[in-house]
Enzyme design. Sequence first.
Site: not given
Lengths: 477, 477
Positions: A100, A166
């Site tokens: 991400d 994250e």
Amino acid sequence: MPAPAEFIKFIDSNADAFIQRLSDAVAIPSISGDASHRQDVFKMAEWLNAHLKAVGVDTQLVDLGKHTMDGEELPLPPAILGRIGDDKDKKTVLIYGHFDVQPANKSDGWDTDPFALTILPDGKLVGRGSSDDKGPILGWLNVLQYHFQSNKPLPVNLRLCFEGMEESGSEGLDELVEKESKKGGYFDGVECVCISDNYWLNTRTPALTYGLRGLTYFKLTVSGPARDLHSGVFGRTVHEPMTDLIHLMGRLVDVQGKILIPGVEEMVDVAGDEERAIYESLDYTTADIEQSAGAPIALSANKVDVLMGRMRYPSLSLHGIEGAFSGVGAKTVIPAKVSGKFSIRLVPPQTPDAVDPMVISYIEKEFAKLKSKNKLTIENLHGGKPWVADVNHWNFEAAKKATKEIYHQNPDLTREGGSIPVTLTFAESLGVNVLLLPMGRGDDGAHSTNEKLDRANFIEGSKLLGTYLYEIAAIAK
Amino acid sequence: MPAPAEFIKFIDSNADAFIQRLSDAVAIPSISGDASHRQDVFKMAEWLNAHLKAVGVDTQLVDLGKHTMDGEELPLPPAILGRIGDDKDKKTVLIYGHFDVQPANKSDGWDTDPFALTILPDGKLVGRGSSDDKGPILGWLNVLQYHFQSNKPLPVNLRLCFEGMEESGSEGLDELVEKESKKGGYFDGVECVCISDNYWLNTRTPALTYGLRGLTYFKLTVSGPARDLHSGVFGRTVHEPMTDLIHLMGRLVDVQGKILIPGVEEMVDVAGDEERAIYESLDYTTADIEQSAGAPIALSANKVDVLMGRMRYPSLSLHGIEGAFSGVGAKTVIPAKVSGKFSIRLVPPQTPDAVDPMVISYIEKEFAKLKSKNKLTIENLHGGKPWVADVNHWNFEAAKKATKEIYHQNPDLTREGGSIPVTLTFAESLGVNVLLLPMGRGDDGAHSTNEKLDRANFIEGSKLLGTYLYEIAAIAK
Ligand SMILES: [Zn+2]
Ligand SMILES: [Zn+2]
Ligand SMILES: [Zn+2]
Ligand SMILES: [Zn+2]
């Protein structure tokens, strides 16, 4: 044991294809913090999973359930677990990365479309996620592709853990890591961990990172009147919450960065000459920090003090105030309820459990001294412990050798001022050495506009990751 | 000379029609600070002009030109000048009011539609502008209607000055007042001024107001890094603008309200026993202020100290910070540039011209002490002088008599903590005594939700305004 010459050659000769693959990955706007892009994070998981399977990784997608973001219930993107090899004669290495990315809009000040990887003449690969953390993930993919295509076994057993949350607090990951670290779990047998998700200290010298600061974040609320008051009518008649709060915030840290809360600084021993020598040896000047801050505002002209300020000592920053007048212009309001936000970066042996009571007790005492009739509440918004690894462990020794081979120089041994919470989770759950092996440079601008990864860092970095695995295989435990 | 009994009777017997007229006025959302309502301010000017002409006032609309608001060029609503009488044997009184209002939306927390006057069972007339300042303007209209319908001459010559931009800085008015105050101007010959645009100190006792505090508003900017920094990476390596700013803001005022800038407090003499007795006599308790603040947070249990804190001493309030993190949640930012906003309410003999250099010099000295490498700039955003009138002037004496006649009690003689800048403009341009003669109560909530005017205040207040003119006519100069 250096990596095979064919591996090095393979990486060089496939560089353009690797960059094209990075471009494909960057094109998926997998912004975990934006609900409208959640499906793109799923798409990115599918993309990565397919590429991992294509190079022989045995993968599984782990459903992490749902969470609530901005009042909306959303499905969490899956974590990707992967496995290659189960040879009892080989060491087992766990690698971690995240697919991400941070939000990015051209209007934020990007020179180019953040989700179209742009190759600049000087070799910069500009795009959101190029350095954080798609570049490093794809570095591992490059390594695996060589072994798959040339039908060569990896020198180690590999376990993969890639997540898609994250940048939004790694929702669900801690539980997964803790569960899979247990006997019989997916990570059972892992002997060391390698995370490539940070940066060199500068733009010139490769680095290995062995420490991260922890954090404890506070919200300090002073409230008084039932509603905002007009300063003409109420000025000098009532206790003003802003006045109280500013006095309290002014007693937390001095302008030289020294924390004024009794006990907090005292927990950390002062560095001796030997330790100062480590910082002295780092390839760094105060000009580097002033360049990256964009102004000549370093607290010291001594680079050791500046580096230790970031890496080795705690820091306290005042972030802002919620509830006060924060707009442009001139409003003559007495805000009814104001919340000061500040956080302390922690270093060993500090922990939130040890530091938080000192903070709370000090602020309560200082507030009592003000003799205000307003009300004070102190909330801890979140916290995490600091982490420091043993730089003499074979995991680090292998990485030092690999760095020497690829970059022909010794790596800087660095500690980071920030946090990567999953590092501590792996270290504590598995009880093994964790290495942070950065691919990008200090000026990559990970969470900023015009994020980039230098082509040289992507290509040499891919070689470094592969070489590291060979050195792990060769080194004595 | 009390007002004629027929006048008092006329006001009582037409009360319902007067309230209906107030309702018509409130229904026009003449919000001067909202560009989308600018035409409503024009509409309100037309409405008022028509009603003034209908009761025999010779009016003229004065075009005040254009101004820029929120980046949009807008026509200013006209000022309304009015005139009745030119009798050399009568005194000439100037009355001022404003027909624009503060913004109001039901969603702000109003119990009823702010632009539909609602009559509550307890007599509260709830609606935006009911008390500030359409009620008082319509009070004058009620007085004029009696004299027009009964064909009675007014006891004084009257000059009217009504504006539509008071809530947005009275754009264009100062120039008009200054011009018309000159020999041969519209206000030439005016011997006293009466402004009905403030409030009683409490909810029980009529008041005359003879003082207003001035203001000087500062923006204190500390800047350092070229952009916002991450506290993990930069905490304890650079001078943080927020730390510097908080230290500076903490040195401006103590938590008991004492201003710490050398010279500022010293300009104001300490009240002696005689002056304290004036405040002692006001119908007021610290419970009143705590009720209106909504919490028991008065700086003193002594009502005289609290009242003098508002009326007679300067105050310094910290309003907020622009550029820092002000949202909800926990952001670990080091803001690059932060601007603290504060203002000082001034009392005679303080003026912005005298106080501003003290403020700037003190802050510069304190900043130098910090030895920060950040940059400091200090801006003065706006200012105005304080005003105090002679309470023994015949203008006040007439108002005291009128109050006694209508309310059967002596008025509180008050000073206000806030500013009504036009007061000073009239006082200085005309060189005559200015009286603030409030119609509403201290809890009317002029700029707040559920603004109201009590029916009794509207009706008795109309009687008071008329009676005041008769007392002005009768009193010896
Ligand atoms: Zn990352
Ligand atoms: Zn990141
Ligand atoms: Zn007003
Ligand atoms: Zn107003």
